[in-house]
Structure formats: structure tokens, C-alpha cells
Motif scaffolding. Structure first.
Motif, PDB file in Angstrom:
ATOM      1  N   GLY A   1     -22.951  31.474 -17.712  1.00  0.00           N
ATOM      2  CA  GLY A   1     -23.574  31.044 -16.464  1.00  0.00           C
ATOM      3  C   GLY A   1     -23.262  29.596 -16.143  1.00  0.00           C
ATOM      4  O   GLY A   1     -22.914  29.259 -15.004  1.00  0.00           O
ATOM      5  N   LYS A   2     -23.364  28.731 -17.156  1.00  0.00           N
ATOM      6  CA  LYS A   2     -23.067  27.316 -16.955  1.00  0.00           C
ATOM      7  C   LYS A   2     -21.592  27.108 -16.630  1.00  0.00           C
ATOM      8  O   LYS A   2     -21.239  26.293 -15.769  1.00  0.00           O
ATOM      9  N   SER A   3     -20.734  27.868 -17.325  1.00  0.00           N
ATOM     10  CA  SER A   3     -19.301  27.746 -17.063  1.00  0.00           C
ATOM     11  C   SER A   3     -18.967  28.206 -15.654  1.00  0.00           C
ATOM     12  O   SER A   3     -18.143  27.608 -14.964  1.00  0.00           O
ATOM     13  N   THR A   4     -19.634  29.285 -15.229  1.00  0.00           N
ATOM     14  CA  THR A   4     -19.399  29.798 -13.876  1.00  0.00           C
ATOM     15  C   THR A   4     -19.853  28.787 -12.835  1.00  0.00           C
ATOM     16  O   THR A   4     -19.164  28.555 -11.830  1.00  0.00           O
ATOM     17  N   GLN A   5     -21.023  28.183 -13.074  1.00  0.00           N
ATOM     18  CA  GLN A   5     -21.517  27.157 -12.151  1.00  0.00           C
ATOM     19  C   GLN A   5     -20.549  25.981 -12.084  1.00  0.00           C
ATOM     20  O   GLN A   5     -20.267  25.458 -11.001  1.00  0.00           O
ATOM     21  N   SER A   6     -20.045  25.577 -13.261  1.00  0.00           N
ATOM     22  CA  SER A   6     -19.093  24.461 -13.300  1.00  0.00           C
ATOM     23  C   SER A   6     -17.817  24.821 -12.564  1.00  0.00           C
ATOM     24  O   SER A   6     -17.237  23.995 -11.849  1.00  0.00           O
ATOM     25  N   LEU A   7     -17.370  26.088 -12.744  1.00  0.00           N
ATOM     26  CA  LEU A   7     -16.147  26.532 -12.079  1.00  0.00           C
ATOM     27  C   LEU A   7     -16.334  26.532 -10.565  1.00  0.00           C
ATOM     28  O   LEU A   7     -15.463  26.071  -9.814  1.00  0.00           O
ATOM     29  N   HIS A   8     -17.484  27.050 -10.119  1.00  0.00           N
ATOM     30  CA  HIS A   8     -17.760  27.070  -8.681  1.00  0.00           C
ATOM     31  C   HIS A   8     -17.811  25.646  -8.122  1.00  0.00           C
ATOM     32  O   HIS A   8     -17.285  25.379  -7.027  1.00  0.00           O
ATOM     33  N   PHE A   9     -18.431  24.763  -8.878  1.00  0.00           N
ATOM     34  CA  PHE A   9     -18.515  23.375  -8.430  1.00  0.00           C
ATOM     35  C   PHE A   9     -17.121  22.755  -8.348  1.00  0.00           C
ATOM     36  O   PHE A   9     -16.800  22.046  -7.380  1.00  0.00           O
ATOM     37  N   SER A  10     -16.297  23.030  -9.365  1.00  0.00           N
ATOM     38  CA  SER A  10     -14.928  22.487  -9.372  1.00  0.00           C
ATOM     39  C   SER A  10     -14.139  23.008  -8.182  1.00  0.00           C
ATOM     40  O   SER A  10     -13.376  22.268  -7.550  1.00  0.00           O
ATOM     41  N   GLN A  11     -14.345  24.304  -7.883  1.00  0.00           N
ATOM     42  CA  GLN A  11     -13.646  24.886  -6.744  1.00  0.00           C
ATOM     43  C   GLN A  11     -14.108  24.254  -5.435  1.00  0.00           C
ATOM     44  O   GLN A  11     -13.309  24.024  -4.529  1.00  0.00           O
ATOM     45  N   GLU A  12     -15.424  23.972  -5.331  1.00  0.00           N
ATOM     46  CA  GLU A  12     -15.943  23.335  -4.133  1.00  0.00           C
ATOM     47  C   GLU A  12     -15.381  21.927  -3.971  1.00  0.00           C
ATOM     48  O   GLU A  12     -15.030  21.504  -2.859  1.00  0.00           O
ATOM     49  N   VAL A  13     -15.317  21.207  -5.087  1.00  0.00           N
ATOM     50  CA  VAL A  13     -14.760  19.851  -5.045  1.00  0.00           C
ATOM     51  C   VAL A  13     -13.310  19.892  -4.613  1.00  0.00           C
ATOM     52  O   VAL A  13     -12.861  19.117  -3.749  1.00  0.00           O
ATOM     53  N   LEU A  14     -12.543  20.800  -5.194  1.00  0.00           N
ATOM     54  CA  LEU A  14     -11.118  20.911  -4.875  1.00  0.00           C
ATOM     55  C   LEU A  14     -10.915  21.287  -3.409  1.00  0.00           C
ATOM     56  O   LEU A  14     -10.036  20.755  -2.726  1.00  0.00           O
ATOM     57  N   ALA A  15     -11.768  22.224  -2.942  1.00  0.00           N
ATOM     58  CA  ALA A  15     -11.635  22.672  -1.553  1.00  0.00           C
ATOM     59  C   ALA A  15     -11.938  21.556  -0.572  1.00  0.00           C
ATOM     60  O   ALA A  15     -11.385  21.505   0.534  1.00  0.00           O
ATOM     61  N   SER A  16     -12.837  20.627  -0.962  1.00  0.00           N
ATOM     62  CA  SER A  16     -13.249  19.561  -0.042  1.00  0.00           C
ATOM     63  C   SER A  16     -12.368  18.328  -0.102  1.00  0.00           C
ATOM     64  O   SER A  16     -12.525  17.417   0.718  1.00  0.00           O
ATOM     65  N   ILE A  17     -11.427  18.270  -1.037  1.00  0.00           N
ATOM     66  CA  ILE A  17     -10.523  17.115  -1.110  1.00  0.00           C
ATOM     67  C   ILE A  17      -9.677  17.056   0.158  1.00  0.00           C
ATOM     68  O   ILE A  17      -9.067  18.060   0.549  1.00  0.00           O
ATOM     69  N   PRO A  18      -9.616  15.914   0.824  1.00  0.00           N
ATOM     70  CA  PRO A  18      -8.898  15.815   2.108  1.00  0.00           C
ATOM     71  C   PRO A  18      -7.385  15.759   1.963  1.00  0.00           C
ATOM     72  O   PRO A  18      -6.680  15.426   2.919  1.00  0.00           O
ATOM     73  N   ILE A  19      -6.855  16.039   0.829  1.00  0.00           N
ATOM     74  CA  ILE A  19      -5.411  16.049   0.601  1.00  0.00           C
ATOM     75  C   ILE A  19      -4.986  17.480   0.305  1.00  0.00           C
ATOM     76  O   ILE A  19      -5.628  18.157  -0.511  1.00  0.00           O
ATOM     77  N   PRO A  20      -3.929  18.001   0.938  1.00  0.00           N
ATOM     78  CA  PRO A  20      -3.462  19.359   0.660  1.00  0.00           C
ATOM     79  C   PRO A  20      -3.069  19.503  -0.813  1.00  0.00           C
ATOM     80  O   PRO A  20      -2.266  18.719  -1.339  1.00  0.00           O
ATOM     81  N   VAL A  21      -3.673  20.479  -1.473  1.00  0.00           N
ATOM     82  CA  VAL A  21      -3.401  20.730  -2.889  1.00  0.00           C
ATOM     83  C   VAL A  21      -3.043  22.199  -3.071  1.00  0.00           C
ATOM     84  O   VAL A  21      -3.743  23.088  -2.574  1.00  0.00           O
ATOM     85  N   ILE A  22      -1.966  22.447  -3.809  1.00  0.00           N
ATOM     86  CA  ILE A  22      -1.490  23.808  -4.065  1.00  0.00           C
ATOM     87  C   ILE A  22      -1.300  23.962  -5.569  1.00  0.00           C
ATOM     88  O   ILE A  22      -0.636  23.130  -6.212  1.00  0.00           O
ATOM     89  N   GLY A  23      -1.903  24.995  -6.151  1.00  0.00           N
ATOM     90  CA  GLY A  23      -1.734  25.278  -7.574  1.00  0.00           C
ATOM     91  C   GLY A  23      -0.663  26.334  -7.776  1.00  0.00           C
ATOM     92  O   GLY A  23      -0.631  27.355  -7.072  1.00  0.00           O
ATOM     93  N   ILE A  24       0.223  26.071  -8.718  1.00  0.00           N
ATOM     94  CA  ILE A  24       1.369  26.956  -8.950  1.00  0.00           C
ATOM     95  C   ILE A  24       1.430  27.294 -10.436  1.00  0.00           C
ATOM     96  O   ILE A  24       1.317  26.403 -11.297  1.00  0.00           O
ATOM     97  N   SER A  25       1.600  28.575 -10.750  1.00  0.00           N
ATOM     98  CA  SER A  25       1.660  28.992 -12.151  1.00  0.00           C
ATOM     99  C   SER A  25       3.001  28.643 -12.764  1.00  0.00           C
ATOM    100  O   SER A  25       3.939  28.226 -12.072  1.00  0.00           O
ATOM    101  N   ALA A  26       3.087  28.815 -14.095  1.00  0.00           N
ATOM    102  CA  ALA A  26       4.325  28.514 -14.804  1.00  0.00           C
ATOM    103  C   ALA A  26       5.474  29.394 -14.328  1.00  0.00           C
ATOM    104  O   ALA A  26       6.646  29.033 -14.465  1.00  0.00           O
ATOM    105  N   GLU A  27       5.133  30.542 -13.733  1.00  0.00           N
ATOM    106  CA  GLU A  27       6.162  31.466 -13.231  1.00  0.00           C
ATOM    107  C   GLU A  27       6.548  31.181 -11.790  1.00  0.00           C
ATOM    108  O   GLU A  27       7.349  31.910 -11.197  1.00  0.00           O
ATOM    109  N   GLY A  28       5.953  30.119 -11.195  1.00  0.00           N
ATOM    110  CA  GLY A  28       6.275  29.771  -9.828  1.00  0.00           C
ATOM    111  C   GLY A  28       5.491  30.556  -8.795  1.00  0.00           C
ATOM    112  O   GLY A  28       5.915  30.667  -7.641  1.00  0.00           O
ATOM    113  N   ILE A  29       4.308  31.087  -9.184  1.00  0.00           N
ATOM    114  CA  ILE A  29       3.479  31.863  -8.280  1.00  0.00           C
ATOM    115  C   ILE A  29       2.327  30.989  -7.779  1.00  0.00           C
ATOM    116  O   ILE A  29       1.681  30.272  -8.557  1.00  0.00           O
ATOM    117  N   ILE A  30       2.043  31.050  -6.471  1.00  0.00           N
ATOM    118  CA  ILE A  30       0.955  30.269  -5.881  1.00  0.00           C
ATOM    119  C   ILE A  30      -0.377  30.894  -6.276  1.00  0.00           C
ATOM    120  O   ILE A  30      -0.633  32.075  -6.014  1.00  0.00           O
TER     121      ILE A  30
END
Length: 265
Positions: free
Chosen positions: A155-184
């Protein structure tokens, strides 16, 4: 192993004396009582493995006595010893006293010895079952605690993950995560806001299909580690931007990279 105790209950003194003589060399303690009331008093003060009771006694019959023994001391193995071996008495004793054996008077000496040994073995099995049941209860309680701790951590990890996602989504700079295989695998809201042309990017798309060749080369160089510089000046849809590409690793294992696009002033 502690010495086991056998309780014999009979209102006839001669019967009790005969049983004492018969069983005096056996490897267990033999105690006697002259009535059901006296037998219950003994059981209240001493741990008994097997109770052998006469059926026809004044004030309290063997069936009545063993019914109380069953209720108060369920692990005590119960045996009826009676000179009146009619079917009704046997059935009543079985139903009310939950007896393990029914012996008749006059008895066979060897049968008495064998029956008591079997009763002692039955008592051991009951004790083992009780101990095992208790152990299982303790293990289940511990498992329940561990599960609760795990649920709390998740539960705590999920809350932290949701919070991290919210922080990332609100960053005013375009951010794209890409896997080691080159997948978005991640695109934040700023990508849509600052580069409407990239709104068609879908999670799971290959980087070479979603971006220009210039960005693809930058990301590929970042993933491979062949280019030490983590920032490139690129043209994105006619605008000059700074592309910050950071490799993500777990020890020596490559996990992917993060691409941040910053428009030049």
C-alpha cells in the motif's frame, strides 16, 4: 516421556483391588475412585490419560460420569467396564460418553492390558493432534501478520508510486521514458502541451517509429553508452531544443533511459 496415569472408577472395592493387582507391574500410574463424584474430583486435580469406569454405580452411572469427562476433559480416553453387557447399555454409553472401548465383567486379564495400551496410544495421538493444531494456529497467526505487513508495504509503495507519477506528470518539461529495448513506456503531460505534434505517441511504440531519425540516434547512442554527452541540441518540428538523455541502470544492467526535451530560449 512423563508417566501416564490411569483412573479406575468403581463402587466395588474388590474390583478396584483386583485391577490394582493385575496392573501393578505396568509402566503407568494407576489411581482409583469409588464413585463418579470422586472420579471428577481426581480429574480436577490430576492429569489423567485414560478413565475406566463401571457402568452401574449409585448416584451417578458410568454413562453420566463419562459424559461429564467428555465435556470437561475431551482428550481423556474413556472406557466402560460393566457386568451388564446388554445392547441398550452399550449404545447409551457410546452415544453419551463417546467411549473408546466397552469391556465386560468378568474381564479377560490380557484384554484389559491390551485395551489400556491401545487407549494410551490413542491419547498420545490426541495430544499430538492438539499440539499440531496449536502449532498450525500459531503459524497461521504469524502468516497473517506477515501478510498484513506485506499489504501495508505494498500500500505504501503504491501510494509512493502514484505520488511519483503525479510529480512526473506535473513537471513542466516534456519527459519520455524509454526501455532498454527502445520502447516508449512513459510520456508526461508536458509533451502534449509543448509539442502537439507528439500527441500521437502511444505507450508501447518503438522510439524509431515515434520520433525523427535525429532523436532516434540520440536515444540509441544514450542506451548503448557510446556517446558520453547526455545533452544534444536538436531540431524538433522546426524548433531548436535541448535533448537531455539519461541512462538508467541497476548495477551493470541497463533498464532504459529518460529523454527530457527543453526548448531553447
Amino acid at each position: 516421556m512423563n508417566q501416564k496415569t490411569i483412573l479406575c472408577v468403581d463402587d466395588e472395592i474388590n474390583v478396584l483391588r483386583s485391577l490394582k493387582r493385575l496392573l501393578r507391574n505396568e509402566d503407568y500410574q494407576l489411581i482409583t475412585a469409588n464413585s463418579g463424584t470422586e472420579g471428577l474430583a481426581v480429574l480436577a486435580e490430576q492429569q489423567v490419560s485414560v478413565v475406566i469406569s463401571d457402568q452401574r454405580m449409585p448416584e451417578m452411572t458410568g454413562t453420566e460420569f463419562l459424559s461429564q469427562v467428555k465435556e470437561k476433559y475431551p482428550e481423556c480416553v474413556r472406557v466402560v467396564l460393566s457386568g451388564y453387557a446388554d445392547a441398550a447399555t452399550i449404545l447409551d454409553s457410546i452415544n453419551k460418553g463417546a467411549i473408546y472401548r466397552f469391556l465386560t465383567k468378568p474381564w479377560n486379564d490380557e484384554e484389559i492390558r491390551i485395551t489400556i495400551r491401545q487407549c494410551l496410544r490413542q491419547h498420545e495421538l490426541l495430544e499430538e493432534n492438539r499440539n499440531l493444531t496449536q502449532e498450525i494456529k500459531l503459524q497461521n497467526a504469524e502468516l497473517s501478520k506477515l501478510n498484513q505487513r506485506l499489504e501495508d508495504l505494498v500500500g505504501k509503495s503504491t501510494q509512493s508510486l502514484h505520488f511519483s507519477q503525479e510529480v512526473l506528470a506535473s513537471i513542466p518539461i516534456p519527459v519520455i521514458g524509454i526501455s532498454a529495448e527502445g520502447i516508449i513506456v512513459l510520456v508526461n503531460e508536458a509533451v502534449d502541451q509543448m509539442f502537439p505534434e507528439l500527441r500521437d505517441i502511444h505507450l508501447g511504440s518503438d522510439i524509431k517509429d515515434a520520433f525523427s531519425n535525429e532523436i532516434y540516434v540520440t536515444v540509441s547512442d544514450c542506451l548503448s553508452g557510446t556517446k558520453p554527452v547526455e545533452t544534444d541540441s536538436l531540431d524538433v518540428f522546426g524548433r531548436q531544443v535541448l535533448a537531455h538523455c539519461k541512462r538508467l541502470t541497476n548495477g551493470e544492467e541497463l533498464r532504459g533511459c529518460v529523454l527530457a526535451l527543453e526548448e531553447k530560449p
